[in-house]
Design a protein around this motif. Structure first.
Motif, PDB file in Angstrom:
ATOM      1  N   ASP A 181       0.890  -1.166   0.000  1.00  0.00           N
ATOM      2  CA  ASP A 181       0.000   0.000   0.000  1.00  0.00           C
ATOM      3  C   ASP A 181       0.929   1.217   0.000  1.00  0.00           C
ATOM      4  O   ASP A 181       1.449   1.595   1.052  1.00  0.00           O
ATOM      5  N   LYS A 182       1.155   1.796  -1.171  1.00  0.00           N
ATOM      6  CA  LYS A 182       2.167   2.874  -1.235  1.00  0.00           C
ATOM      7  C   LYS A 182       1.729   4.032  -2.113  1.00  0.00           C
ATOM      8  O   LYS A 182       2.559   4.800  -2.581  1.00  0.00           O
ATOM      9  N   ASP A 183       0.418   4.177  -2.340  1.00  0.00           N
ATOM     10  CA  ASP A 183      -0.062   5.298  -3.144  1.00  0.00           C
ATOM     11  C   ASP A 183      -0.389   6.514  -2.293  1.00  0.00           C
ATOM     12  O   ASP A 183      -0.909   7.507  -2.798  1.00  0.00           O
ATOM     13  N   GLU A 184      -0.096   6.435  -0.988  1.00  0.00           N
ATOM     14  CA  GLU A 184      -0.391   7.540  -0.077  1.00  0.00           C
ATOM     15  C   GLU A 184       0.808   8.501  -0.053  1.00  0.00           C
ATOM     16  O   GLU A 184       1.930   8.116  -0.378  1.00  0.00           O
ATOM     17  N   ASP A 185       0.558   9.752   0.374  1.00  0.00           N
ATOM     18  CA  ASP A 185       1.640  10.744   0.474  1.00  0.00           C
ATOM     19  C   ASP A 185       2.417  10.585   1.769  1.00  0.00           C
ATOM     20  O   ASP A 185       3.453  11.216   1.954  1.00  0.00           O
ATOM     21  N   THR A 186       1.853   9.836   2.708  1.00  0.00           N
ATOM     22  CA  THR A 186       2.511   9.654   3.997  1.00  0.00           C
ATOM     23  C   THR A 186       2.360   8.204   4.436  1.00  0.00           C
ATOM     24  O   THR A 186       1.323   7.583   4.196  1.00  0.00           O
ATOM     25  N   PHE A 187       3.434   7.696   5.048  1.00  0.00           N
ATOM     26  CA  PHE A 187       3.392   6.328   5.578  1.00  0.00           C
ATOM     27  C   PHE A 187       3.511   6.341   7.100  1.00  0.00           C
ATOM     28  O   PHE A 187       3.811   5.327   7.722  1.00  0.00           O
ATOM     29  N   ASP A 188       3.303   7.519   7.687  1.00  0.00           N
ATOM     30  CA  ASP A 188       3.428   7.641   9.148  1.00  0.00           C
ATOM     31  C   ASP A 188       2.295   6.907   9.860  1.00  0.00           C
ATOM     32  O   ASP A 188       2.509   6.276  10.885  1.00  0.00           O
ATOM     33  N   ALA A 189       1.102   7.024   9.314  1.00  0.00           N
ATOM     34  CA  ALA A 189      -0.045   6.352   9.940  1.00  0.00           C
ATOM     35  C   ALA A 189      -0.071   4.893   9.490  1.00  0.00           C
ATOM     36  O   ALA A 189       0.385   4.563   8.395  1.00  0.00           O
TER      37      ALA A 189
ATOM     38  N   ILE B 177       1.802 -12.385   3.978  1.00  0.00           N
ATOM     39  CA  ILE B 177       2.574 -11.183   4.292  1.00  0.00           C
ATOM     40  C   ILE B 177       4.066 -11.494   4.300  1.00  0.00           C
ATOM     41  O   ILE B 177       4.488 -12.546   4.788  1.00  0.00           O
ATOM     42  N   GLY B 178       4.840 -10.576   3.705  1.00  0.00           N
ATOM     43  CA  GLY B 178       6.288 -10.726   3.636  1.00  0.00           C
ATOM     44  C   GLY B 178       6.979  -9.498   4.192  1.00  0.00           C
ATOM     45  O   GLY B 178       6.520  -8.907   5.171  1.00  0.00           O
ATOM     46  N   GLY B 179       8.065  -9.112   3.555  1.00  0.00           N
ATOM     47  CA  GLY B 179       8.830  -7.951   4.002  1.00  0.00           C
ATOM     48  C   GLY B 179       8.651  -6.799   3.032  1.00  0.00           C
ATOM     49  O   GLY B 179       7.701  -6.768   2.251  1.00  0.00           O
ATOM     50  N   THR B 180       9.591  -5.852   3.066  1.00  0.00           N
ATOM     51  CA  THR B 180       9.453  -4.656   2.228  1.00  0.00           C
ATOM     52  C   THR B 180      10.012  -4.879   0.818  1.00  0.00           C
ATOM     53  O   THR B 180       9.907  -3.998  -0.027  1.00  0.00           O
TER      54      THR B 180
ATOM     55  N   GLY C 209       4.423   0.892  11.407  1.00  0.00           N
ATOM     56  CA  GLY C 209       5.871   0.795  11.593  1.00  0.00           C
ATOM     57  C   GLY C 209       6.533   0.158  10.386  1.00  0.00           C
ATOM     58  O   GLY C 209       6.222   0.498   9.242  1.00  0.00           O
ATOM     59  N   ALA C 210       7.424  -0.799  10.645  1.00  0.00           N
ATOM     60  CA  ALA C 210       8.174  -1.444   9.556  1.00  0.00           C
ATOM     61  C   ALA C 210       7.245  -2.252   8.648  1.00  0.00           C
ATOM     62  O   ALA C 210       7.561  -2.494   7.484  1.00  0.00           O
ATOM     63  N   ALA C 211       6.097  -2.664   9.167  1.00  0.00           N
ATOM     64  CA  ALA C 211       5.162  -3.459   8.355  1.00  0.00           C
ATOM     65  C   ALA C 211       4.294  -2.589   7.451  1.00  0.00           C
ATOM     66  O   ALA C 211       3.572  -3.115   6.597  1.00  0.00           O
ATOM     67  N   ARG C 212       4.374  -1.254   7.611  1.00  0.00           N
ATOM     68  CA  ARG C 212       3.509  -0.365   6.819  1.00  0.00           C
ATOM     69  C   ARG C 212       3.700  -0.599   5.320  1.00  0.00           C
ATOM     70  O   ARG C 212       2.749  -0.486   4.549  1.00  0.00           O
ATOM     71  N   LEU C 213       4.952  -0.882   4.924  1.00  0.00           N
ATOM     72  CA  LEU C 213       5.240  -1.089   3.505  1.00  0.00           C
ATOM     73  C   LEU C 213       5.569  -2.556   3.195  1.00  0.00           C
ATOM     74  O   LEU C 213       6.227  -2.853   2.195  1.00  0.00           O
ATOM     75  N   ALA C 214       5.096  -3.445   4.041  1.00  0.00           N
ATOM     76  CA  ALA C 214       5.317  -4.874   3.787  1.00  0.00           C
ATOM     77  C   ALA C 214       4.432  -5.332   2.621  1.00  0.00           C
ATOM     78  O   ALA C 214       3.287  -4.880   2.478  1.00  0.00           O
ATOM     79  N   TYR C 215       4.980  -6.201   1.790  1.00  0.00           N
ATOM     80  CA  TYR C 215       4.178  -6.829   0.730  1.00  0.00           C
ATOM     81  C   TYR C 215       3.147  -7.762   1.348  1.00  0.00           C
ATOM     82  O   TYR C 215       3.447  -8.469   2.317  1.00  0.00           O
ATOM     83  N   HIS C 216       1.940  -7.757   0.794  1.00  0.00           N
ATOM     84  CA  HIS C 216       0.878  -8.619   1.322  1.00  0.00           C
ATOM     85  C   HIS C 216      -0.157  -8.857   0.229  1.00  0.00           C
ATOM     86  O   HIS C 216      -0.216  -8.102  -0.751  1.00  0.00           O
ATOM     87  N   GLY C 217      -0.971  -9.874   0.408  1.00  0.00           N
ATOM     88  CA  GLY C 217      -2.013 -10.181  -0.575  1.00  0.00           C
ATOM     89  C   GLY C 217      -2.940 -11.248  -0.031  1.00  0.00           C
ATOM     90  O   GLY C 217      -2.769 -11.729   1.094  1.00  0.00           O
ATOM     91  N   ILE C 218      -3.933 -11.586  -0.832  1.00  0.00           N
ATOM     92  CA  ILE C 218      -4.896 -12.621  -0.448  1.00  0.00           C
ATOM     93  C   ILE C 218      -4.770 -13.775  -1.438  1.00  0.00           C
ATOM     94  O   ILE C 218      -4.964 -13.592  -2.649  1.00  0.00           O
TER      95      ILE C 218
END
Ligand code: MD6
Ligand code: FE
Length: 208
Positions: free
Chosen positions: A123-131, A146-149, A170-179
Motif C-alpha cells: 500500500d504505497k499510493d499515499e503521500d505519507t506512511f506515518d499512519a 505477508i512478507g517484508g518490504t 511501523g516497519a510493516a507499513r510497507l510490507a508486501y501482502h495479498g490474499i
C-alpha cells in the motif's frame, strides 16, 4: 520442520475484534455506503485487465485503478458523486488503534466472490506512511500472505476470519501482502457469501 519467517515488526492481528453483533452492524453500514457508491470492477493500469475483486470507497478520498494508473480521488469513477462518509464504527476503531495518527481519509471496500484473490502488493499510493493501514475482514475466511518490504522477501500466511482486524504500522507499513484464496462457506455473515475487506488509510500529510 522449516522455520516460518517472522511477521514483520508493526504487523498486528486482532482476532475477533468485532463480535457478531458488531459485524452485523458494520455490514449494515457498508450496505448503506454501497447504495450510494456502488461496487465497480477496477482494471489494471496499462493492460486494462479486470481485477477479480470489486471495489468501492467511503471517506473524503477513494482509491481507484484504471488504465491511467492507481490514484486517490474524491469522487466515484462511474457516478462522479463524492464518496459517502466513513461509518463512525470505523472511525472509532481507528481512534482506538491509532490514537496518535490524524484521522483516516480513505476506506477502501474490497468485495471478494469465491475465487477472487489479490496479488502481492504494497500500500504505497499515499503521500505519507506515518499512519498505519488498518483493515477489517467480514464474511468468509481468507488466507492473507505477508512478507517484508522487498517482493523477494520470505512470506508467511495467516487466516483472516470475519471480525478480525489487521494493523500494518511501523516497519510493516510497507510490507508486501495479498490474499491467496477464500475458504468458501466458512461464514454465514453475508447472505450471498464471499468476503468484504475494509482498509482505512491516511492519504495526505496533515498540515503542521
Ligand atoms: C484483504 N488487504 O485483506 C486485502 N492492506 O483483502 C490488504 O490489502 C491490506 O489487510 C493493507 C493493510 C491491511 C490489509
Ligand atoms: Fe493492501
Amino acid at each position: 520442520m522449516a522455520e516460518e519467517s517472522p511477521f514483520p515488526t508493526g504487523f498486528r492481528l486482532i482476532p475477533d475484534c468485532f463480535d457478531k453483533a458488531a459485524q452485523e452492524a458494520l455490514v449494515d453500514d457498508i450496505r448503506a455506503v454501497l447504495r450510494a457508491a456502488p461496487l465497480f470492477r477496477p482494471v489494471m493500469p496499462k493492460t486494462g485487465k479486470p481485477f477479480s475483486v470489486q471495489m468501492s470507497n467511503c471517506g473524503p478520498l477513494g482509491w481507484v485503478s484504471d488504465v491511467k494508473g492507481y490514484r486517490y480521488q474524491p469522487v466515484h469513477p462511474a457516478t462522479h458523486a463524492a464518496w459517502p462518509q466513513i461509518p463512525n464504527r470505523l472511525l472509532d476503531l481507528w481512534a482506538d488503534l491509532a490514537p496518535e495518527a490524524p484521522p483516516p481519509e480513505a476506506c477502501l471496500i474490497n468485495y471478494y466472490e469465491t475465487g477472487a484473490k489479490m496479488g502481492l502488493h504494497q500500500d504505497k499510493d499515499e503521500d505519507t506512511f506515518d499512519a498505519p493501514v488498518i483493515s477489517v475482514s467480514l464474511g468468509d475466511t481468507a488466507t492473507f500472505r505477508i512478507g517484508g518490504t522487498q517482493r523477494k522477501d520470505p512470506t508467511r500466511s495467516v487466516r483472516l476470519a470475519s471480525g478480525d482486524v489487521v494493523v500494518l504500522g511501523g516497519a510493516a507499513r510497507l510490507a508486501y501482502h495479498g490474499i491467496d484464496r477464500l475458504i468458501a462457506g466458512s461464514s454465514s455473515l453475508l447472505k450471498n457469501g464471499g468476503r468484504v475487506n475494509l482498509t482505512l488509510r491516511r492519504v495526505t500529510r496533515p498540515a503542521v
